[in-house]
Structures are given as C-alpha cells and as structure tokens.
Design a protein around this motif. Structure first.
Motif, short mmCIF file in Angstrom:
data_model
loop_
_atom_site.label_atom_id
_atom_site.label_comp_id
_atom_site.label_asym_id
_atom_site.label_seq_id
_atom_site.Cartn_x
_atom_site.Cartn_y
_atom_site.Cartn_z
N GLY A 55 3.09 -36.86 31.86
CA GLY A 55 2.31 -36.50 33.04
C GLY A 55 1.54 -35.21 32.84
N ARG A 56 1.05 -34.69 33.96
CA ARG A 56 0.26 -33.45 33.97
C ARG A 56 1.01 -32.39 34.76
NH1 ARG A 56 -5.12 -32.49 33.14
NH2 ARG A 56 -5.57 -34.72 33.18
N VAL A 57 1.07 -31.18 34.22
CA VAL A 57 1.70 -30.06 34.92
C VAL A 57 0.82 -29.69 36.12
CG1 VAL A 57 2.48 -27.66 34.76
CG2 VAL A 57 2.75 -29.20 32.79
N THR A 58 1.40 -29.75 37.32
CA THR A 58 0.65 -29.41 38.53
C THR A 58 1.14 -28.12 39.17
OG1 THR A 58 2.04 -30.98 39.76
CG2 THR A 58 -0.13 -31.76 39.04
N PHE A 59 2.28 -27.60 38.71
CA PHE A 59 2.74 -26.28 39.15
C PHE A 59 3.64 -25.70 38.07
CE2 PHE A 59 5.53 -23.21 41.14
CZ PHE A 59 4.63 -22.46 41.89
N ALA A 60 3.44 -24.42 37.79
CA ALA A 60 4.30 -23.68 36.87
C ALA A 60 4.27 -22.23 37.33
CB ALA A 60 3.82 -23.81 35.43
N ARG B 192 6.59 -19.25 40.22
CA ARG B 192 7.80 -18.82 40.90
C ARG B 192 7.68 -19.11 42.39
NH1 ARG B 192 10.53 -17.03 36.91
NH2 ARG B 192 12.36 -16.26 37.99
N ILE B 193 8.77 -19.63 42.95
CA ILE B 193 8.87 -19.85 44.39
C ILE B 193 10.16 -19.19 44.83
CG2 ILE B 193 9.16 -21.56 46.23
CD1 ILE B 193 7.55 -23.53 44.52
N ALA B 194 10.06 -18.23 45.74
CA ALA B 194 11.21 -17.47 46.23
C ALA B 194 12.00 -16.87 45.07
CB ALA B 194 12.10 -18.35 47.12
N GLY B 195 11.31 -16.36 44.06
CA GLY B 195 11.95 -15.71 42.93
C GLY B 195 12.51 -16.66 41.89
N ARG B 196 12.38 -17.94 42.08
CA ARG B 196 12.94 -18.95 41.17
C ARG B 196 11.81 -19.62 40.41
NH1 ARG B 196 16.04 -22.51 44.71
NH2 ARG B 196 17.74 -21.07 44.37
N GLY B 197 11.97 -19.76 39.07
CA GLY B 197 10.97 -20.43 38.25
C GLY B 197 10.99 -21.93 38.50
N VAL B 198 9.81 -22.51 38.78
CA VAL B 198 9.70 -23.94 39.08
C VAL B 198 8.57 -24.54 38.26
CG1 VAL B 198 9.24 -25.66 40.90
CG2 VAL B 198 10.52 -23.57 41.45
N VAL B 199 8.82 -25.74 37.72
CA VAL B 199 7.79 -26.51 37.03
C VAL B 199 7.73 -27.87 37.71
CG1 VAL B 199 7.02 -27.56 34.86
CG2 VAL B 199 8.13 -25.31 34.84
N THR B 200 6.51 -28.33 38.01
CA THR B 200 6.29 -29.65 38.59
C THR B 200 5.35 -30.42 37.67
OG1 THR B 200 6.53 -28.80 40.84
CG2 THR B 200 5.44 -30.93 40.60
N VAL B 201 5.75 -31.65 37.35
CA VAL B 201 4.92 -32.54 36.51
C VAL B 201 4.61 -33.78 37.34
CG1 VAL B 201 4.76 -33.81 34.34
CG2 VAL B 201 6.07 -31.67 34.43
N SER B 202 3.31 -34.11 37.47
CA SER B 202 2.90 -35.29 38.23
C SER B 202 2.72 -36.48 37.30
CB SER B 202 1.60 -35.00 38.99
OG SER B 202 1.85 -34.05 40.00
N HIS B 203 3.14 -37.64 37.79
CA HIS B 203 3.12 -38.89 37.01
C HIS B 203 2.49 -39.98 37.88
CE1 HIS B 203 6.39 -36.57 35.17
NE2 HIS B 203 6.97 -36.60 36.35
N GLY B 204 1.21 -39.93 38.10
CA GLY B 204 0.58 -40.92 38.98
C GLY B 204 0.99 -40.64 40.41
N VAL C 197 4.70 -23.89 29.83
CA VAL C 197 3.53 -24.75 30.02
C VAL C 197 2.66 -24.14 31.11
CG1 VAL C 197 4.66 -26.88 29.26
CG2 VAL C 197 4.81 -26.19 31.67
N GLU C 198 1.42 -24.64 31.21
CA GLU C 198 0.49 -24.15 32.22
C GLU C 198 -0.03 -25.31 33.05
OE1 GLU C 198 -2.59 -22.04 30.20
OE2 GLU C 198 -1.23 -20.46 29.51
N VAL C 199 -0.47 -25.00 34.26
CA VAL C 199 -1.06 -26.01 35.14
C VAL C 199 -2.22 -26.68 34.41
CG1 VAL C 199 -2.33 -26.38 37.29
CG2 VAL C 199 -0.33 -24.87 37.26
N GLY C 200 -2.22 -28.01 34.44
CA GLY C 200 -3.28 -28.78 33.78
C GLY C 200 -2.87 -29.36 32.45
#
Length: 199
Positions: free
Chosen positions: A84-89, A91-103, A116-119
């Motif tokens: 997929g594509r990284v859509t968020f990388a 920090r949220i509320a001090g916590r590291g978060v990575v989101t990968v979109s898959h369709g 990784v970086e967004v995109g």
C-alpha cells in the motif's frame, strides 16, 4: 438510418464498450471487497504472541479494543502487513503512528518511530520503522498495537494472517457415515450425519 440518430447510437455503443472494459479490468492490488479478506503478513518477525485480541465497541464511542496488541521488544522492526501507500507517519498524542492505505482499507501501527514517509509505496513486508516503548498499550512491556479499518469501521487485523476468530463447524460435518434417525439432531436433514444432544 436518419443522420440525426447516428451520434446517439455511437454514444450508446461507446458507453456500453466502456462499461464492459471496466468490468473486465482486474481490481487494483491491495483492495479487499467486504467479506473477502486479503492475505497479509505478520507485522513482527518472528510471529509474535497476541497479548490482547480485537474487541470492537458496541457503539462507535463505546469502550473496546479497536485492534490487537502483539508482544514485541523495543527497537524491533515493524513491517507492513499488506502492500500500500503510507498515508500518515508522525506522532499523535506523543505516540509514533504509521498508517498504510490499501485501496478501501488501511492498517495502523503504533507506537512506531517511522522510517517511511507519507506517499511511499510499499510492498507487503516492507519495514515501516522501529517499535517504541513509550506509548505501549502493554507498558511496562513493549507491544505493537496493530489496527485495520475500512472507512470508519474497525476490523480484526488477525483475519489478514488467518488467525482471526475461530468458526465452529457442526459435529456431524465430517462424520464418516450417517447416524440412525434417533441420534440425528432435530432439524438435521435425513441421510446426513448427525450427533446427539442439543445444538
């Protein structure tokens, strides 16, 4: 044929051809129709222990566990479960978060120091970053909180790796021979194996 009707027929033919081509094209990679789970990979290696399972809330604002927690060690590499594509990388509320979109779905990983970086386009199994201890759901132990969503609906990410909820089959399904009518459960079709007792 009158010349005034030709453009209409040509447009109708082009529309029908376009629709046919759309139906014949394969779905983009990483897409999952509802009820048709893609096959993914564990985000930690080796296969981790599941510390806390998926427990969706009864209502969107209710209590529950909107993902799974996987036992890990600080600094362990976290991998993408699906391509997929990284859509968020970040920090949220001090916590590291990575989101990968898959369709039409997306997976989330936290707490992770992203590499990784967004995109970024990623294959399944690609490194996303390293697990952090700060923000762990299992503190003082380290664990990865792994989520899977379709729109705003939380799904059980263990379904991606074939470790989701167990579905029980009737006892009579694999019996090698039909049982006498008196031993067949009420409502079982005649000639089908059955087992005694209540269902």
């Amino acid at each position: 044929m009158p010349s005034s009707r030709r453009p209409t027929l040509v447009l109708l033919a082009l529309a029908a051809l376009s629709l046919l081509l759309l139906l014949l094209l394969p779905a983009p990679p990483g897409r999952a129709a509802p009820g048709d789970d893609p096959v993914g990979e564990w985000p930690l290696r080796p296969r981790p222990e599941v510390v806390d399972r998926f427990d969706p809330p009864a209502v969107p604002w209710g209590a529950g566990h909107r993902g799974v927690d996987l036992a890990a060690r600080p600094g362990q590499v976290v991998h993408a479960a699906l391509p997929g594509r990284v859509t968020f990388a970040g920090r949220i509320a001090g916590r590291g978060v990575v989101t990968v979109s898959h369709g039409d779905t997306r997976t989330t990983y936290e707490p992770v120091a992203a590499t990784v970086e967004v995109g970024d386009l990623l294959p399944a199994g690609a490194p996303l970053g390293r697990l952090e201890l700060a923000g762990s759901h299992c503190f003082p132990r380290a664990c990865l909180h792994w989520g899977w969503l379709r729109g705003e609906t939380y799904l059980d990410p263990l379904r991606l790796v074939g470790a989701g909820p167990v579905r029980l089959l009737p006892l009579w399904r694999d019996a090698p021979w039909p049982l006498p009518a008196g031993l067949r459960p009420a409502g079982a079709p005649a000639g089908r194996p059955g087992g005694g007792g209540r269902w």
